[in-house]
Design an enzyme around this catalytic site. Structure first.
Site, short mmCIF file in Angstrom:
data_model
loop_
_atom_site.label_atom_id
_atom_site.label_comp_id
_atom_site.label_asym_id
_atom_site.label_seq_id
_atom_site.Cartn_x
_atom_site.Cartn_y
_atom_site.Cartn_z
N ARG A 24 0.00 0.90 -11.78
CA ARG A 24 0.26 1.40 -13.14
C ARG A 24 1.61 2.10 -13.24
O ARG A 24 2.27 2.36 -12.23
CB ARG A 24 -0.84 2.39 -13.55
CG ARG A 24 -0.88 3.61 -12.61
CD ARG A 24 -2.21 4.33 -12.67
NE ARG A 24 -2.22 5.42 -11.71
CZ ARG A 24 -2.24 6.71 -12.03
NH1 ARG A 24 -2.24 7.10 -13.28
NH2 ARG A 24 -2.25 7.63 -11.09
N THR A 135 6.80 12.67 -3.37
CA THR A 135 6.85 11.21 -3.58
C THR A 135 8.23 10.81 -4.08
O THR A 135 8.75 11.39 -5.02
CB THR A 135 5.78 10.78 -4.60
OG1 THR A 135 4.49 11.09 -4.07
CG2 THR A 135 5.86 9.28 -4.88
N LYS A 160 6.82 10.68 0.72
CA LYS A 160 5.79 9.65 0.52
C LYS A 160 6.36 8.57 -0.38
O LYS A 160 6.98 8.86 -1.40
CB LYS A 160 4.55 10.27 -0.11
CG LYS A 160 3.47 9.26 -0.45
CD LYS A 160 2.15 9.94 -0.72
CE LYS A 160 1.25 9.02 -1.55
NZ LYS A 160 -0.09 9.59 -1.70
N LYS A 162 5.59 4.83 -2.33
CA LYS A 162 4.64 3.82 -2.77
C LYS A 162 5.19 2.44 -2.43
O LYS A 162 6.37 2.16 -2.69
CB LYS A 162 4.44 3.92 -4.29
CG LYS A 162 3.85 5.26 -4.74
CD LYS A 162 2.37 5.31 -4.50
CE LYS A 162 1.75 6.55 -5.13
NZ LYS A 162 0.30 6.60 -4.90
N ASP A 189 2.12 4.51 0.90
CA ASP A 189 0.85 4.30 0.22
C ASP A 189 0.87 2.94 -0.45
O ASP A 189 1.68 2.69 -1.35
CB ASP A 189 0.64 5.40 -0.84
CG ASP A 189 -0.76 5.37 -1.43
OD1 ASP A 189 -1.49 4.38 -1.19
OD2 ASP A 189 -1.13 6.33 -2.13
N GLU A 217 -1.41 4.71 3.61
CA GLU A 217 -2.61 4.94 2.81
C GLU A 217 -3.11 3.63 2.22
O GLU A 217 -2.31 2.84 1.71
CB GLU A 217 -2.29 5.87 1.63
CG GLU A 217 -2.53 7.33 1.89
CD GLU A 217 -2.23 8.15 0.64
OE1 GLU A 217 -2.97 8.01 -0.35
OE2 GLU A 217 -1.26 8.90 0.66
N ASP A 242 -8.03 6.11 1.21
CA ASP A 242 -7.94 6.88 -0.04
C ASP A 242 -8.93 6.31 -1.05
O ASP A 242 -10.06 6.81 -1.18
CB ASP A 242 -6.50 6.88 -0.57
CG ASP A 242 -6.34 7.77 -1.80
OD1 ASP A 242 -7.34 8.40 -2.21
OD2 ASP A 242 -5.24 7.84 -2.37
N LYS A 266 -9.54 13.92 -2.47
CA LYS A 266 -9.04 14.30 -3.80
C LYS A 266 -10.23 14.81 -4.59
O LYS A 266 -11.28 14.15 -4.66
CB LYS A 266 -8.43 13.09 -4.51
CG LYS A 266 -7.12 12.61 -3.91
CD LYS A 266 -6.61 11.39 -4.64
CE LYS A 266 -5.30 10.90 -4.02
NZ LYS A 266 -4.97 9.53 -4.42
N CYS A 294 -3.77 14.55 -4.78
CA CYS A 294 -4.13 14.76 -6.18
C CYS A 294 -3.74 13.51 -6.96
O CYS A 294 -3.04 12.64 -6.46
CB CYS A 294 -3.44 15.99 -6.76
SG CYS A 294 -1.62 15.92 -6.75
N ASP A 319 -0.52 16.52 0.10
CA ASP A 319 0.20 15.65 -0.84
C ASP A 319 -0.12 16.15 -2.25
O ASP A 319 -0.90 15.55 -2.98
CB ASP A 319 -0.25 14.19 -0.63
CG ASP A 319 0.39 13.23 -1.62
OD1 ASP A 319 1.50 13.52 -2.11
OD2 ASP A 319 -0.22 12.18 -1.90
N ASP A 321 2.10 16.99 -4.93
CA ASP A 321 3.37 17.12 -5.64
C ASP A 321 3.24 16.87 -7.13
O ASP A 321 4.24 16.80 -7.84
CB ASP A 321 4.43 16.18 -5.02
CG ASP A 321 4.01 14.72 -5.09
OD1 ASP A 321 2.87 14.45 -5.52
OD2 ASP A 321 4.81 13.86 -4.71
MG MG Z 1 -3.18 7.19 -2.24
#
Ligand code: MG
Length: 362
Positions: A24, A135, A160, A162, A189, A217, A242, A266, A294, A319, A321
């Protein structure tokens, strides 16, 4: 002290830059805030983001679940009897983990305030600060290198990234980040983007390039526990579960099958602090280190996550942030974010003083 009213409001905070994952793209944080009012003018606060792509929840579903089911189960109950309140939340409706987490956080906030203790101390913690990663938003490699230099200059030591849509472009992006930050810890991740064998191949390529990735992740689909197990057994990069792990039962499955090396707790996935404590307890038994993570959340629920992480030694990675990614902070009090350092005050409960700009829904 009795709970007299449950109020809901919308909290909006703009992001510095749009947040992109394999699933997304989002440009602002818009969360539900829960206020539990009491007979003694103490207010407990919680928060839930609508993360439809992960938990299946929306602003509409979160508010309905709280207004029609979870809230009514609490009104009239004594704040002093925490276990009763937690059981009432659990029984009130099936699923709806973020809605439950928001109300549960507010209940713990109230309970800790009634005890006159900051939540992390109530949970057994002795240290009031920790360090989060940051991130680096997905972009072209040059922009990511610049953002990385920026983050390192601001003192961040763990980054981190993505990954997922395009393995060869990911390799370019990660190489640019690694070049810009030779000493940083880099975790990635994949948000369920890969097939098991593909994941192992991609991770082998990354390590062969000298990227020195700390962990990955969720390389594969959430429900593909066998696939997760395969990657964990064969990948040169340690694996963290996750999206595969919501409940304490999920955590037990992952740990018993050694389907991951680490798990990401989380609050919005597991339904709040009590289930997070259960996952942490299982992790202690199995010796599986945890990360606290989160969603795109503002500071109310992230402050709760900070309290939890400060209370549990098995939570070794942070994590959190979310608030650092927002360009404005409507929350007064709570955890203090200063670069990678997050610090709690000795104020009781979550330590939240108030929230500006709320739009009340009831
Ligand atoms: Mg994750």
């Amino acid at each position: 002290m009795k709970i007299t009213q449950v109020r809901l409001a919308l909290l909006t905070a703009p992001l510095r830059v749009p947040f992109r994952t394999a699933l997304r793209e989002v440009s602002k944080v818009e969360d539900i805030v829960v206020e539990l009012h009491t007979s003694e003018s103490i207010v407990g606060r919680g928060e839930a983001p609508p993360t439809a792509a992960v938990t299946g929840e929306t602003i509409g579903s979160i508010s309905s679940a709280i207004l029609e089911h979870i809230g009514p189960a609490l009104v009239g109950k004594n704040v002093e009897h925490l276990d009763n309140l937690l059981a009432a939340i659990d029984r009130s409706i099936v699923g709806n983990s973020s809605a439950k987490a928001a109300v549960e956080i507010a209940v713990w906030d109230l309970y800790a305030q009634s005890c006159g203790l900051p939540l992390y101390r109530l949970l057994g913690g002795g240290i009031n600060h920790l360090e989060t990663d940051i991130t680096i938003s997905v972009n072209d490699p040059e922009t990511m290198a610049k953002d990385t230099e920026d983050a390192v200059r601001k003192g961040y030591s763990t980054l981190k990234i993505k990954v997922g849509e395009n393995p060869s472009l990911d390799l370019e992006r990660l190489s640019a980040v690694r070049k810009a930050a030779p000493d940083a810890v880099i975790r990635i991740d994949a948000n369920q983007a890969w097939k098991p064998r593909q994941a192992v191949q991609i991770l082998e390529n990354m390590q062969a390039e000298g990227l020195n990735i700390e962990l990955v992740e969720q390389p594969v689909k959430a429900r593909d526990i066998e696939g997760l197990e395969f990657v964990t057994a064969n990948s040169p990069v340690p694996v963290m579960a996750d999206e595969s792990m919501f409940s304490p039962q999920d955590a037990l499955t992952v740990m018993q099958r050694h389907a991951a090396d680490f798990v990401n707790i989380k609050l919005m996935k597991c339904g709040g602090i009590s289930n997070a404590l259960r996952i942490a307890a299982a992790a202690e038994i199995y010796g599986v280190e945890c990360m606290i993570g989160c969603m795109l959340e503002a500071k109310v629920s992230v402050t709760a996550a900070v309290h939890l992480a400060c209370a549990k030694n098995i939570i070794t990675r942070v994590d959190l942030d979310g608030p650092a990614l927002c360009s404005a902070d409507p929350v007064a009090g709570g955890a203090i974010f200063s670069g990678k350092r997050i610090e709690l005050t000795e104020a009781s409960g979550l330590g939240i003083d108030g929230i500006s700009g709320l739009r009340y829904l009831n």
